[in-house]
Design an enzyme around this catalytic site. Structure first.
Site, PDB file in Angstrom:
ATOM      1  N   TYR A  94      36.049  51.415  38.572  1.00 38.54           N
ATOM      2  CA  TYR A  94      35.327  52.553  37.991  1.00 38.54           C
ATOM      3  C   TYR A  94      33.887  52.172  37.632  1.00 38.54           C
ATOM      4  O   TYR A  94      32.955  52.944  37.877  1.00 38.54           O
ATOM      5  CB  TYR A  94      36.062  53.066  36.746  1.00 38.54           C
ATOM      6  CG  TYR A  94      37.262  53.907  37.061  1.00 38.54           C
ATOM      7  CD1 TYR A  94      37.128  55.109  37.761  1.00 38.54           C
ATOM      8  CD2 TYR A  94      38.535  53.521  36.666  1.00 38.54           C
ATOM      9  CE1 TYR A  94      38.229  55.891  38.062  1.00 38.54           C
ATOM     10  CE2 TYR A  94      39.647  54.294  36.957  1.00 38.54           C
ATOM     11  CZ  TYR A  94      39.486  55.483  37.653  1.00 38.54           C
ATOM     12  OH  TYR A  94      40.581  56.253  37.956  1.00 38.54           O
TER      13      TYR A  94
ATOM     14  N   ARG B  66      49.156  67.514  31.946  1.00 35.93           N
ATOM     15  CA  ARG B  66      48.865  68.848  32.478  1.00 35.93           C
ATOM     16  C   ARG B  66      50.085  69.656  32.884  1.00 35.93           C
ATOM     17  O   ARG B  66      49.987  70.866  33.069  1.00 35.93           O
ATOM     18  CB  ARG B  66      47.914  68.721  33.670  1.00 35.93           C
ATOM     19  CG  ARG B  66      46.527  68.254  33.285  1.00 35.93           C
ATOM     20  CD  ARG B  66      45.678  67.972  34.511  1.00 35.93           C
ATOM     21  NE  ARG B  66      46.227  66.852  35.276  1.00 35.93           N
ATOM     22  CZ  ARG B  66      45.771  66.497  36.481  1.00 35.93           C
ATOM     23  NH1 ARG B  66      44.798  67.185  37.047  1.00 35.93           N
ATOM     24  NH2 ARG B  66      46.294  65.464  37.109  1.00 35.93           N
TER      25      ARG B  66
ATOM     26  N   ARG C 177      44.185  71.478  25.232  1.00 40.17           N
ATOM     27  CA  ARG C 177      43.010  71.125  26.018  1.00 40.17           C
ATOM     28  C   ARG C 177      42.031  72.295  26.179  1.00 40.17           C
ATOM     29  O   ARG C 177      40.855  72.080  26.499  1.00 40.17           O
ATOM     30  CB  ARG C 177      43.427  70.595  27.395  1.00 40.17           C
ATOM     31  CG  ARG C 177      43.946  69.150  27.375  1.00 40.17           C
ATOM     32  CD  ARG C 177      42.844  68.151  27.003  1.00 40.17           C
ATOM     33  NE  ARG C 177      41.642  68.373  27.782  1.00 40.17           N
ATOM     34  CZ  ARG C 177      41.495  68.000  29.065  1.00 40.17           C
ATOM     35  NH1 ARG C 177      42.477  67.358  29.682  1.00 40.17           N
ATOM     36  NH2 ARG C 177      40.368  68.240  29.698  1.00 40.17           N
TER      37      ARG C 177
ATOM     38  N   ASP D 109      43.550  57.131  27.998  1.00 41.77           N
ATOM     39  CA  ASP D 109      43.024  57.086  29.357  1.00 41.77           C
ATOM     40  C   ASP D 109      42.560  55.669  29.641  1.00 41.77           C
ATOM     41  O   ASP D 109      42.167  54.928  28.725  1.00 41.77           O
ATOM     42  CB  ASP D 109      41.862  58.062  29.530  1.00 41.77           C
ATOM     43  CG  ASP D 109      41.450  58.199  30.985  1.00 41.77           C
ATOM     44  OD1 ASP D 109      42.022  59.066  31.678  1.00 41.77           O
ATOM     45  OD2 ASP D 109      40.583  57.429  31.440  1.00 41.77           O
TER      46      ASP D 109
ATOM     47  N   ARG E  65      52.602  59.880  33.123  1.00 40.29           N
ATOM     48  CA  ARG E  65      51.947  61.185  32.915  1.00 40.29           C
ATOM     49  C   ARG E  65      52.921  62.242  32.419  1.00 40.29           C
ATOM     50  O   ARG E  65      52.767  63.425  32.714  1.00 40.29           O
ATOM     51  CB  ARG E  65      51.246  61.672  34.190  1.00 40.29           C
ATOM     52  CG  ARG E  65      50.003  60.873  34.544  1.00 40.29           C
ATOM     53  CD  ARG E  65      49.146  61.610  35.574  1.00 40.29           C
ATOM     54  NE  ARG E  65      48.166  60.701  36.145  1.00 40.29           N
ATOM     55  CZ  ARG E  65      47.863  60.614  37.433  1.00 40.29           C
ATOM     56  NH1 ARG E  65      48.477  61.390  38.310  1.00 40.29           N
ATOM     57  NH2 ARG E  65      46.952  59.762  37.857  1.00 40.29           N
TER      58      ARG E  65
END
Length: 349
Positions: free
Chosen positions: A154, A34, A43, A79, A30
């Site tokens: 998921y 963010r 974003r 992702d 990562r």
């Protein structure tokens, strides 16, 4: 099919393939995301899913942490659920929630309805890889995919889950449906990684993020054969292959047996302990606790030096190399100056 780049001076590729690097290589899971203001600015104009299917955005976001931190490898911005979308699954990435599946997969009929990857749907990923291979110079590019079990979680749960109860219930009560699902998802993982390898990535990482929810016995029975097939099919590509999960201390030996050349270790297990669990000749990746980065530079420096020293002990114990990383992804509130300073420190050691 892309011609593989020759990157003989890459510390990352050296450590991941059992050669001696000229410095301890470092990159961060990562690292693109963010924690970066330049990412957050993008974003504000694009959703996560839009960014994952726009070649220019994928390339730009992948490059951001390389420019800023001078890490030894880039990891493709994507992702875990991108190949599901590429196979026609109605999935979205919801802010502050994560991936949400419109119609969960819970029956044999649901499994039967799943389609294979349509390469055209993920063409932007291939286009981004081609751009990045040219833009990164001598920095290797790591492609990635979710492992079959984590994709299954998921799909069955319908989104993120704390206990993976529906997933385990299907696995244990309907083993035929479970293995049929895992077969399809194994094909999907392989096909998505092939798209990236054909476009020119220099290494791959398979994230089995939720495998740590399983007992060793269940992992061996219901997951390991499918993860093994991923690595076995792609072994002839001749690139480093990393296998990573969270909370997998008891699974490290089995995960190593699946056939990866590098095993990622989270912060709960020392690298020297992990060395005793993985297959001989495997390299290790990890494993600074991401929360340490929030504790101030003196704490970060002490902890980082300890990880590097632990990596040396692991090599002395028989693993083939050590790639410095975190034990999971960079936290959004991480001080970027600390990350850049951490890269410099590891390089100096």
């Amino acid at each position: 099919m892309s011609t593989r780049r020759a990157l003989p001076e890459s510390p990352y590729l050296a450590a991941a393939t059992g050669r001696k690097p000229h410095r301890v290589p470092v990159w961060f899971m990562r690292q693109a995301g963010r924690s970066l203001p330049e990412y957050r600015a993008l974003r504000e104009r694009h959703s996560m899913m839009e960014a994952c299917f726009d070649a220019e955005l994928i390339a730009e976001i992948t490059l951001q942490p390389v420019r800023r931190h001078h890490v030894d490898a880039a990891i493709l911005f994507s992702d875990i659920v991108v190949p599901l979308r590429g196979a026609g699954v109605d999935v979205d990435i919801v802010a502050d929630v994560g991936p949400v599946i419109a119609t969960p997969v819970r029956t044999a009929a649901d499994v039967g309805a799943l389609k294979p990857l349509d390469p055209q749907r993920v063409q932007p990923v291939a286009d981004a890889v081609a751009t990045l291979v040219g833009a990164l110079g001598d920095v290797p590019l790591i492609g990635f995919a979710g492992a079959p079990f984590t994709l299954a979680s998921y799909l069955v749960e319908g989104g993120p889950s704390r206990h993976h109860a529906r997933t385990k219930a299907m696995m244990l009560a309907e083993p035929d449906s479970w293995h049929a699902l895992m077969e399809k998802l194994t094909d999907l993982t392989i096909d998505f990684l092939r798209v990236q390898l054909d476009a020119g990535v220099d290494a791959i990482q398979v994230f089995d993020s939720w495998a740590g929810a399983l007992s060793l016995s269940d992992y061996r029975s219901y997951v390991l054969p499918h993860s093994e097939r991923v690595f076995a099919v792609l072994a002839d590509r001749g690139v480093p292959m990393t296998h990573f999960g969270v909370g997998t201390a008891e699974l490290l030996g089995a995960m190593s047996a699946a056939g990866a050349t590098v095993v990622g270790v989270d912060w709960r297990t020392s690298l020297s302990d992990a060395a005793a669990r993985v297959q001989a000749g495997t390299a290790l990746q990890g494993n600074l606790d991401p929360a340490v980065l929030l504790a101030g530079w003196p704490v970060v420096e002490r902890a980082a030096r300890a990880v590097v020293e632990d990596g040396r002990k692991a090599i002395d114990a028989g693993v083939s190399g050590h790639v410095f990383n975190l034990g999971h992804g960079v936290l959004p509130e991480t001080d970027l100056g600390v990350l850049t300073q951490l890269v410099s420190l590891v390089h100096s050691l």
